[in-house]
Design a protein around this motif. Structure first.
Motif, short mmCIF file in Angstrom:
data_model
loop_
_atom_site.label_atom_id
_atom_site.label_comp_id
_atom_site.label_asym_id
_atom_site.label_seq_id
_atom_site.Cartn_x
_atom_site.Cartn_y
_atom_site.Cartn_z
N LEU A 112 19.41 -41.46 1.78
CA LEU A 112 18.00 -41.42 2.19
C LEU A 112 17.14 -42.20 1.20
CD1 LEU A 112 16.15 -38.43 3.63
CD2 LEU A 112 15.19 -39.51 1.63
N LEU A 113 17.35 -41.97 -0.08
CA LEU A 113 16.58 -42.67 -1.11
C LEU A 113 16.89 -44.17 -1.11
CD1 LEU A 113 16.95 -40.08 -4.01
CD2 LEU A 113 14.84 -40.63 -2.77
N GLN A 114 18.16 -44.50 -0.91
CA GLN A 114 18.58 -45.91 -0.87
C GLN A 114 17.93 -46.63 0.31
OE1 GLN A 114 20.15 -47.51 -3.13
NE2 GLN A 114 21.02 -49.33 -2.19
N HIS A 115 17.93 -46.00 1.48
CA HIS A 115 17.33 -46.62 2.67
C HIS A 115 15.81 -46.73 2.54
CE1 HIS A 115 20.94 -47.24 5.03
NE2 HIS A 115 21.35 -46.06 4.62
N ALA A 116 15.22 -45.90 1.70
CA ALA A 116 13.78 -46.00 1.42
C ALA A 116 13.51 -47.01 0.31
CB ALA A 116 13.23 -44.63 1.03
N GLU A 117 14.57 -47.72 -0.13
CA GLU A 117 14.48 -48.75 -1.16
C GLU A 117 13.99 -48.21 -2.50
OE1 GLU A 117 12.45 -52.18 0.42
OE2 GLU A 117 13.83 -52.33 2.11
N LEU A 118 14.43 -46.98 -2.83
CA LEU A 118 14.05 -46.35 -4.09
C LEU A 118 15.13 -46.44 -5.16
CD1 LEU A 118 12.17 -43.25 -2.63
CD2 LEU A 118 11.18 -45.31 -3.66
N ARG A 119 16.24 -47.09 -4.86
CA ARG A 119 17.31 -47.39 -5.81
C ARG A 119 17.71 -46.18 -6.67
NH1 ARG A 119 15.43 -51.64 -9.37
NH2 ARG A 119 17.55 -51.56 -10.15
N PRO A 120 18.26 -45.14 -6.07
CA PRO A 120 18.66 -43.99 -6.88
C PRO A 120 19.92 -44.26 -7.69
CG PRO A 120 19.45 -43.72 -4.65
CD PRO A 120 18.59 -44.98 -4.66
N SER A 121 20.02 -43.57 -8.80
CA SER A 121 21.28 -43.48 -9.51
C SER A 121 21.96 -42.22 -9.00
CB SER A 121 21.04 -43.39 -11.02
OG SER A 121 20.45 -44.59 -11.48
N LEU A 122 23.27 -42.11 -9.15
CA LEU A 122 23.95 -40.94 -8.61
C LEU A 122 25.26 -40.65 -9.31
CD1 LEU A 122 26.39 -41.81 -6.11
CD2 LEU A 122 24.32 -43.09 -5.63
N SER A 123 25.62 -39.38 -9.22
CA SER A 123 26.93 -38.90 -9.67
C SER A 123 27.32 -37.78 -8.72
CB SER A 123 26.87 -38.39 -11.11
OG SER A 123 28.12 -37.84 -11.48
N ILE A 124 28.22 -38.11 -7.78
CA ILE A 124 28.63 -37.15 -6.78
C ILE A 124 30.14 -37.12 -6.65
CG2 ILE A 124 26.46 -37.27 -5.50
CD1 ILE A 124 27.83 -39.08 -3.50
N LEU A 167 10.77 -28.15 -7.58
CA LEU A 167 10.94 -27.62 -6.23
C LEU A 167 12.36 -27.13 -6.05
CD1 LEU A 167 9.79 -27.25 -3.30
CD2 LEU A 167 10.83 -29.47 -2.80
N MET A 168 12.49 -25.92 -5.49
CA MET A 168 13.80 -25.42 -5.08
C MET A 168 13.85 -25.43 -3.56
SD MET A 168 16.84 -24.31 -5.51
CE MET A 168 17.04 -23.85 -7.23
N ILE A 169 14.86 -26.07 -3.02
CA ILE A 169 15.11 -26.11 -1.58
C ILE A 169 16.29 -25.17 -1.34
CG2 ILE A 169 15.74 -27.57 0.37
CD1 ILE A 169 14.58 -29.96 -1.35
N ALA A 204 18.23 -32.48 2.98
CA ALA A 204 17.94 -33.83 2.50
C ALA A 204 16.59 -34.32 3.01
CB ALA A 204 19.06 -34.79 2.94
N ILE A 205 16.26 -33.98 4.24
CA ILE A 205 14.97 -34.36 4.81
C ILE A 205 13.83 -33.71 4.02
CG2 ILE A 205 13.49 -34.06 6.86
CD1 ILE A 205 16.18 -34.32 8.51
N ILE A 206 14.01 -32.44 3.68
CA ILE A 206 12.99 -31.73 2.88
C ILE A 206 12.82 -32.41 1.53
CG2 ILE A 206 12.39 -29.55 1.76
CD1 ILE A 206 14.12 -28.19 3.98
N CYS A 207 13.94 -32.77 0.92
CA CYS A 207 13.90 -33.45 -0.38
C CYS A 207 13.12 -34.76 -0.26
CB CYS A 207 15.33 -33.71 -0.84
SG CYS A 207 15.44 -34.33 -2.51
N GLY A 208 13.34 -35.49 0.81
CA GLY A 208 12.62 -36.73 1.04
C GLY A 208 11.14 -36.53 1.27
N ASP A 209 10.77 -35.38 1.80
CA ASP A 209 9.36 -35.07 2.06
C ASP A 209 8.62 -34.76 0.77
OD1 ASP A 209 7.24 -34.41 4.14
OD2 ASP A 209 7.31 -32.51 3.05
N PHE A 210 9.35 -34.29 -0.25
CA PHE A 210 8.72 -33.89 -1.52
C PHE A 210 8.39 -35.14 -2.32
CE2 PHE A 210 9.05 -32.32 -5.99
CZ PHE A 210 8.01 -31.42 -5.94
#
Length: 190
Positions: free
Chosen positions: A23-35, A109-111, A184-190
């Protein structure tokens, strides 16, 4: 990182953290990640890219998720697991998840998956705002009008505090993934 998003839960961590990262990547926010799973979109499971967002799969095993410093937390569920470490069962597991929640700053924020009393018990006294999600319409966020195609891929409407928020269609099957996507949608809304 300005915002670290820690995705925890007994199940669904990899899928949910992948959804948040994409979601962050498609919003062009270039996240870093470790999953825990390889993402084709990122060419792996650990990427250092932008400095604004870091998505981490936060596993409860041996309390390793208590070493993160996160501003957004997601709890997909709390169930008995890793009983080789959590000798006192669900009581000890819930205590660890409460500690995970208490890492969040007051303006974080806690989701939280609100259809589970165990999850609600964990987030009840957090200092930061808590947003609930689940199938039950008493949650802050919930899906409605869920329709599955012939291979089980869902499309659904999302409601935020009783108001229509948007319509979504997933490319992966299952009701559990509706819930993962909702967090994930909620996270994107925050």
């Amino acid at each position: 990182f300005d915002k670290t998003i820690a995705v925890s839960g007994t199940h669904g961590k990899t899928t949910t953290s992948s959804m948040v990262a994409c979601l962050l990547q498609h919003a062009e926010l270039r996240p870093s990640l470790s999953i825990g799973g390889k993402l084709d979109e990122f060419g792996g499971n650990a990427v250092i890219d932008g400095k604004d967002f870091f998505v981490v799969e936060a596993c409860e095993y041996v309390d390793s998720f208590l070493t993160t410093s996160h501003s957004i937390g997601i709890i997909t569920n709390v169930e008995e697991d890793h009983l080789d470490y959590f000798k006192d069962g669900i009581k000890q597991i819930k205590e660890s998840f409460t500690k995970f929640g208490n890492i969040l700053p007051d303006d974080g924020l806690m989701i939280a998956y609100g259809d589970s009393q165990d999850v609600l018990d964990v987030v009840t006294d957090l200092a930061c705002p808590v947003v609930t999600y689940g199938l039950n319409k008493t949650n802050d966020w919930y899906p409605d009008n869920i329709v599955y195609d012939k291979v089980g891929k869902p499309s659904f409407d999302v409601y935020k505090k009783g108001q229509f928020y948007g319509h979504y269609q997933l490319i992966i099957p299952g009701q559990h993934n509706v819930l993962n996507a909702l967090s994930a949608i909620i996270c994107g809304d925050f």
